[in-house]
Write a protein that holds these residues in place. Sequence first.
Motif, mmCIF file in Angstrom:
data_model
loop_
_atom_site.group_PDB
_atom_site.id
_atom_site.type_symbol
_atom_site.label_atom_id
_atom_site.label_comp_id
_atom_site.label_asym_id
_atom_site.label_seq_id
_atom_site.Cartn_x
_atom_site.Cartn_y
_atom_site.Cartn_z
ATOM 1 N N ALA A 67 0.835 -1.207 0.000
ATOM 2 C CA ALA A 67 0.000 0.000 0.000
ATOM 3 C C ALA A 67 0.869 1.256 0.000
ATOM 4 C CB ALA A 67 -0.932 -0.011 1.209
ATOM 5 N N SER A 68 1.981 1.194 0.721
ATOM 6 C CA SER A 68 2.901 2.328 0.743
ATOM 7 C C SER A 68 3.501 2.561 -0.632
ATOM 8 C CB SER A 68 4.019 2.087 1.764
ATOM 9 O OG SER A 68 4.982 3.110 1.723
ATOM 10 N N HIS A 69 3.871 1.471 -1.301
ATOM 11 C CA HIS A 69 4.438 1.568 -2.642
ATOM 12 C C HIS A 69 3.431 2.194 -3.611
ATOM 13 C CE1 HIS A 69 6.931 0.515 -6.101
ATOM 14 N NE2 HIS A 69 5.874 -0.026 -6.667
ATOM 15 N N GLU A 70 2.133 1.934 -3.385
ATOM 16 C CA GLU A 70 1.095 2.484 -4.244
ATOM 17 C C GLU A 70 0.706 3.900 -3.834
ATOM 18 O OE1 GLU A 70 -2.161 -0.046 -5.157
ATOM 19 O OE2 GLU A 70 -0.920 -1.828 -5.398
ATOM 20 N N GLY A 71 1.277 4.392 -2.715
ATOM 21 C CA GLY A 71 1.142 5.791 -2.376
ATOM 22 C C GLY A 71 0.059 6.181 -1.404
ATOM 23 N N LYS A 102 -18.604 15.926 4.454
ATOM 24 C CA LYS A 102 -19.372 16.929 3.704
ATOM 25 C C LYS A 102 -18.576 17.468 2.525
ATOM 26 C CE LYS A 102 -21.649 18.447 7.979
ATOM 27 N NZ LYS A 102 -21.807 19.596 8.936
ATOM 28 N N ASP A 103 -17.283 17.172 2.520
ATOM 29 C CA ASP A 103 -16.385 17.666 1.475
ATOM 30 C C ASP A 103 -16.316 16.630 0.352
ATOM 31 O OD1 ASP A 103 -14.020 18.186 -0.068
ATOM 32 O OD2 ASP A 103 -13.264 19.442 1.544
ATOM 33 N N ASP A 104 -16.840 16.969 -0.808
ATOM 34 C CA ASP A 104 -16.872 16.017 -1.923
ATOM 35 C C ASP A 104 -15.477 15.586 -2.354
ATOM 36 O OD1 ASP A 104 -19.624 16.047 -1.984
ATOM 37 O OD2 ASP A 104 -19.755 17.566 -3.563
ATOM 38 N N HIS A 105 -14.512 16.496 -2.246
ATOM 39 C CA HIS A 105 -13.142 16.157 -2.648
ATOM 40 C C HIS A 105 -12.566 15.080 -1.725
ATOM 41 C CE1 HIS A 105 -9.123 16.494 -4.207
ATOM 42 N NE2 HIS A 105 -8.644 16.869 -3.029
ATOM 43 N N ILE A 106 -12.774 15.239 -0.428
ATOM 44 C CA ILE A 106 -12.262 14.250 0.528
ATOM 45 C C ILE A 106 -12.988 12.925 0.353
ATOM 46 C CG2 ILE A 106 -12.122 13.655 2.984
ATOM 47 C CD1 ILE A 106 -11.460 16.542 3.578
ATOM 48 N N LYS A 107 -14.312 12.965 0.195
ATOM 49 C CA LYS A 107 -15.061 11.721 -0.035
ATOM 50 C C LYS A 107 -14.556 11.016 -1.288
ATOM 51 C CE LYS A 107 -19.415 12.939 0.092
ATOM 52 N NZ LYS A 107 -20.899 12.775 0.100
ATOM 53 N N GLY A 108 -14.254 11.803 -2.303
ATOM 54 C CA GLY A 108 -13.720 11.209 -3.523
ATOM 55 C C GLY A 108 -12.386 10.527 -3.295
ATOM 56 N N MET A 109 -11.529 11.135 -2.477
ATOM 57 C CA MET A 109 -10.232 10.518 -2.158
ATOM 58 C C MET A 109 -10.428 9.241 -1.344
ATOM 59 S SD MET A 109 -7.384 13.469 -1.451
ATOM 60 C CE MET A 109 -8.336 14.414 -0.271
ATOM 61 N N ILE A 110 -11.381 9.233 -0.420
ATOM 62 C CA ILE A 110 -11.660 8.023 0.358
ATOM 63 C C ILE A 110 -12.070 6.891 -0.576
ATOM 64 C CG2 ILE A 110 -13.226 6.958 2.026
ATOM 65 C CD1 ILE A 110 -13.366 9.669 3.458
ATOM 66 N N MET A 111 -12.987 7.186 -1.486
ATOM 67 C CA MET A 111 -13.453 6.162 -2.418
ATOM 68 C C MET A 111 -12.331 5.686 -3.333
ATOM 69 S SD MET A 111 -16.309 4.965 -1.920
ATOM 70 C CE MET A 111 -17.938 5.229 -1.230
ATOM 71 N N ASP A 112 -11.469 6.606 -3.744
ATOM 72 C CA ASP A 112 -10.320 6.214 -4.563
ATOM 73 C C ASP A 112 -9.452 5.213 -3.815
ATOM 74 O OD1 ASP A 112 -8.189 6.700 -6.768
ATOM 75 O OD2 ASP A 112 -7.133 7.175 -4.897
ATOM 76 N N ARG A 113 -9.206 5.487 -2.517
ATOM 77 C CA ARG A 113 -8.382 4.579 -1.718
ATOM 78 C C ARG A 113 -9.061 3.221 -1.572
ATOM 79 N NH1 ARG A 113 -6.170 8.661 -3.002
ATOM 80 N NH2 ARG A 113 -4.733 9.885 -1.731
ATOM 81 N N LEU A 114 -10.364 3.217 -1.316
ATOM 82 C CA LEU A 114 -11.080 1.956 -1.152
ATOM 83 C C LEU A 114 -11.016 1.122 -2.430
ATOM 84 C CD1 LEU A 114 -14.279 2.937 0.882
ATOM 85 C CD2 LEU A 114 -12.104 2.055 1.728
ATOM 86 N N LYS A 115 -11.231 1.738 -3.552
ATOM 87 C CA LYS A 115 -11.190 1.011 -4.827
ATOM 88 C C LYS A 115 -9.801 0.442 -5.087
ATOM 89 C CE LYS A 115 -14.853 3.680 -7.085
ATOM 90 N NZ LYS A 115 -15.193 4.627 -8.182
ATOM 91 N N ARG A 116 -8.777 1.207 -4.752
ATOM 92 C CA ARG A 116 -7.408 0.728 -4.972
ATOM 93 C C ARG A 116 -7.071 -0.411 -4.015
ATOM 94 N NH1 ARG A 116 -3.982 6.198 -5.070
ATOM 95 N NH2 ARG A 116 -2.223 4.764 -5.431
ATOM 96 N N ILE A 117 -7.557 -0.321 -2.792
ATOM 97 C CA ILE A 117 -7.373 -1.427 -1.842
ATOM 98 C C ILE A 117 -8.038 -2.682 -2.370
ATOM 99 C CG2 ILE A 117 -8.042 -2.296 0.440
ATOM 100 C CD1 ILE A 117 -7.675 0.602 1.468
ATOM 101 N N CYS A 183 -10.820 7.326 11.866
ATOM 102 C CA CYS A 183 -9.621 7.499 12.690
ATOM 103 C C CYS A 183 -8.410 6.793 12.106
ATOM 104 C CB CYS A 183 -9.877 7.034 14.121
ATOM 105 S SG CYS A 183 -10.260 5.272 14.267
ATOM 106 N N ASN A 184 -8.617 5.913 11.124
ATOM 107 C CA ASN A 184 -7.505 5.234 10.462
ATOM 108 C C ASN A 184 -7.182 5.857 9.108
ATOM 109 O OD1 ASN A 184 -6.967 3.395 12.488
ATOM 110 N ND2 ASN A 184 -8.445 1.899 11.722
ATOM 111 N N MET A 185 -7.702 7.076 8.901
ATOM 112 C CA MET A 185 -7.408 7.815 7.675
ATOM 113 C C MET A 185 -6.785 9.153 8.056
ATOM 114 S SD MET A 185 -10.785 7.049 5.359
ATOM 115 C CE MET A 185 -11.349 5.363 5.084
#
Length: 292
Positions: A67-71, A102-117, A183-185
């Motif tokens: 996961a670290s290698h993937e950033g 409430k921040d669409d940008h942050i929610k988008g980053m969360i979803m990006d991380r989940l999909k990559r995981i 809390c783990n993000m």
Amino acid sequence: MKVEEIIREVPELNHEFVSVESLRGGLSNQTYKVQTREHTYVLRINSRQNEYLNLTRRSEVEMMKKASHEGFAPRVISSNFPEQFVVTEFVKGRMLEKDDLKDDHIKGMIMDRLKRIHRMEGHGRICTPYDLIHGYLKGADQFQVKQPNGLNRLLHRVEEIMHWRSNDKEYNNKFCHNDTFLCNMIYTGQQVQIIDWELSGVGDVFFELAIIPFTNQFSETDEREWLKLYFGYFEEEAFHILQDMKFVSMVREAAWGMFYSGLTKGENHHDFDYYKHAEYCIQRIEQGIYQL
């Protein structure tokens, strides 16, 4: 091993050591911020929970490195004794909070991380929500923890869901972090880093997707938007699956609380009553509420 002993043993921590302080937030392991003259590290001293979950710390470290290698996870600095402790780089930032959703940008980053995981390969590391429940309850039984009233009825429903979900070959066999609480993000201001990979393994994507909704009091509208953000579209069936996995998540919370009430009996690492947490979860479920 004690913190001082580990610092002496790990060259990166011992070289030009300045200070060590306890980090808040974790309820399972002990974590510390270690400052040297030039660098800052996180030292995590592991609890014994993985002994009861049949998950090796060594395989966890392998996934952390990937996961670290993937950033999207901190770099592993020292893992020579993974069953006892691991040292990672300190990511400067803050834990995500409910208002961040409430921040669409942050929610988008969360979803990006989940999909990559969920696209990661598990290398044989399996950890389903049902494995977690079974492992925690097995440990609680060994510690002779009293079973709260009503638990058996809930476990019967979990078993029904498990058999039903086994038919989903597309989303029930993907690598998952399984502990993606806010809390783990860590939000750095530019990106989201995911920490605490000890429960990661091949499991159910919908269990992963249920974690944030069931811990942040999502409305039905919020949940429908959450699913659409992940899949790109909304289906009613996915909404019903999410409700089932919120139920499973609540039962897992209860089992976790029972286990840790036994594991930490006589200790005082955290100002938290694990057994009361288990009872609270069961009471919420019996009230038809699948949210913490």
